[in-house]
Design a protein around this motif. Structure first.
Motif, PDB file in Angstrom:
ATOM      1  N   ASP A 162       0.817  -1.216   0.000  1.00  0.00           N
ATOM      2  CA  ASP A 162       0.000   0.000   0.000  1.00  0.00           C
ATOM      3  C   ASP A 162       0.853   1.269   0.000  1.00  0.00           C
ATOM      4  O   ASP A 162       0.526   2.233  -0.698  1.00  0.00           O
ATOM      5  N   LEU A 163       1.915   1.281   0.796  1.00  0.00           N
ATOM      6  CA  LEU A 163       2.804   2.449   0.840  1.00  0.00           C
ATOM      7  C   LEU A 163       4.242   1.977   0.713  1.00  0.00           C
ATOM      8  O   LEU A 163       4.737   1.239   1.573  1.00  0.00           O
ATOM      9  N   LEU A 164       4.894   2.397  -0.348  1.00  0.00           N
ATOM     10  CA  LEU A 164       6.287   2.046  -0.594  1.00  0.00           C
ATOM     11  C   LEU A 164       7.143   3.296  -0.394  1.00  0.00           C
ATOM     12  O   LEU A 164       6.909   4.328  -1.032  1.00  0.00           O
ATOM     13  N   ILE A 165       8.125   3.213   0.514  1.00  0.00           N
ATOM     14  CA  ILE A 165       9.018   4.328   0.778  1.00  0.00           C
ATOM     15  C   ILE A 165      10.319   4.112   0.020  1.00  0.00           C
ATOM     16  O   ILE A 165      10.981   3.083   0.200  1.00  0.00           O
ATOM     17  N   LEU A 166      10.688   5.073  -0.818  1.00  0.00           N
ATOM     18  CA  LEU A 166      11.954   5.042  -1.544  1.00  0.00           C
ATOM     19  C   LEU A 166      12.828   6.152  -0.977  1.00  0.00           C
ATOM     20  O   LEU A 166      12.691   7.328  -1.340  1.00  0.00           O
ATOM     21  N   ASP A 167      13.712   5.789  -0.080  1.00  0.00           N
ATOM     22  CA  ASP A 167      14.554   6.749   0.627  1.00  0.00           C
ATOM     23  C   ASP A 167      15.846   6.988  -0.156  1.00  0.00           C
ATOM     24  O   ASP A 167      16.361   6.089  -0.811  1.00  0.00           O
ATOM     25  N   ASP A 168      16.368   8.204  -0.062  1.00  0.00           N
ATOM     26  CA  ASP A 168      17.640   8.569  -0.696  1.00  0.00           C
ATOM     27  C   ASP A 168      17.565   8.513  -2.218  1.00  0.00           C
ATOM     28  O   ASP A 168      18.463   7.998  -2.894  1.00  0.00           O
ATOM     29  N   TRP A 169      16.488   9.064  -2.768  1.00  0.00           N
ATOM     30  CA  TRP A 169      16.362   9.167  -4.222  1.00  0.00           C
ATOM     31  C   TRP A 169      17.383  10.182  -4.734  1.00  0.00           C
ATOM     32  O   TRP A 169      17.511  11.278  -4.202  1.00  0.00           O
ATOM     33  N   GLY A 170      18.124   9.807  -5.776  1.00  0.00           N
ATOM     34  CA  GLY A 170      18.990  10.763  -6.433  1.00  0.00           C
ATOM     35  C   GLY A 170      20.426  10.797  -5.966  1.00  0.00           C
ATOM     36  O   GLY A 170      21.147  11.748  -6.259  1.00  0.00           O
TER      37      GLY A 170
END
Length: 251
Positions: A162-170
């Motif tokens: 339901d909720l996907l966290i993508l940390d440290d994009w870029g």
């Protein structure tokens, strides 16, 4: 019926909440002042609470959040540009029900990941499945999964979260394979599930970071255009804590 056999049967039925509540009732001197229906109601309430707590604990374990954070502990006094009204709106969970995204931008140390984990904790409370992932590690895992046959299963699991966290994009430019994987992941989730991204890099620079103009347009269309944004600013919270804990530090 003697109380001990009843306790044993509740244990057998795995009604642990009712088991604990009945054991407590048996030790309460004036419990007989309550009617049968009132006592039964207390047992049922305890069982429901116990089951809710277990489900929440299970969701939090599966989420693998980096921080044990919750919205009640947010510090609004620090000048970070936090909009309390927006946080309260996000806390209601409507963005999750609508399948919208959230982007948290800001320099290192201002609490992007902590805030993401606090919102994720709230989502777990509301019954949503959550998964925290550092984007560099996710991209590496997907690259390996192409070779060992796990790719389809991994993508299916992430698509259903339901909720996907993508940390440290870029933190680094995307490779050609990573661009295709990210587009497939976001396309599977678009309009159905919510994605939360944290990044030090301004959104205006993401197109260049992704690389290929066509794929960049497609990725950003699925990620940015239906997203709430929180732009944090100010001094690193880590530096602030260090100042407060250093002997002789000035106010």
């Amino acid at each position: 019926m003697l109380p001990h056999p009843t306790l044993d049967k509740l244990q057998t039925l795995r009604l642990t909440g009712m088991l604990k509540a009945l054991a407590e009732q048996l030790k309460t001197p004036d419990i007989d002042s309550l009617s049968f229906v009132e006592r039964l109601g207390l047992l049922v309430d305890r069982e429901l609470t116990e089951r809710d707590d277990k489900r929440l604990s299970s969701r939090l374990r599966q989420a693998r959040l980096k921080h044990n954070a919750c919205l009640e502990d947010i510090d609004y006094r620090s000048p970070r540009g936090l909009d309390k009204a927006l946080i309260l709106q996000l806390a209601s969970g409507q963005w999750l029900r609508d399948g919208l995204n959230l982007i948290i931008n800001g320099p290192t140390g201002v609490g992007k990941t902590w805030l993401a984990c606090a919102l994720a904790h709230q989502a777990c409370r509301e019954g949503y499945s959550v998964r925290y992932l550092r984007l560099p590690r996710l991209l590496e895992e997907l690259g390996l999964a192409h070779g060992d046959g796990r790719f389809a299963k991994l993508m299916s699991g992430y698509a259903k979260t339901d909720l996907l966290i993508l940390d440290d994009w870029g933190l680094a430019p995307f490779t050609a394979e990573q661009r295709r994987d990210m587009l497939e992941l976001l396309d599977d989730r678009y309009g159905q599930r919510s994605t939360l991204v944290t990044s030090q890099m301004p959104v205006d620079n993401w197109h260049e970071l992704i690389g290929d103009p066509t794929l960049a347009d497609a990725i950003l269309d699925r990620l940015v255009h239906n997203a709430y944004r929180i732009n944090l600013k100010g001094e690193s919270m880590r530096k602030r804590v260090k100042k407060l804990t250093t002997p002789g530090a000035s106010d």
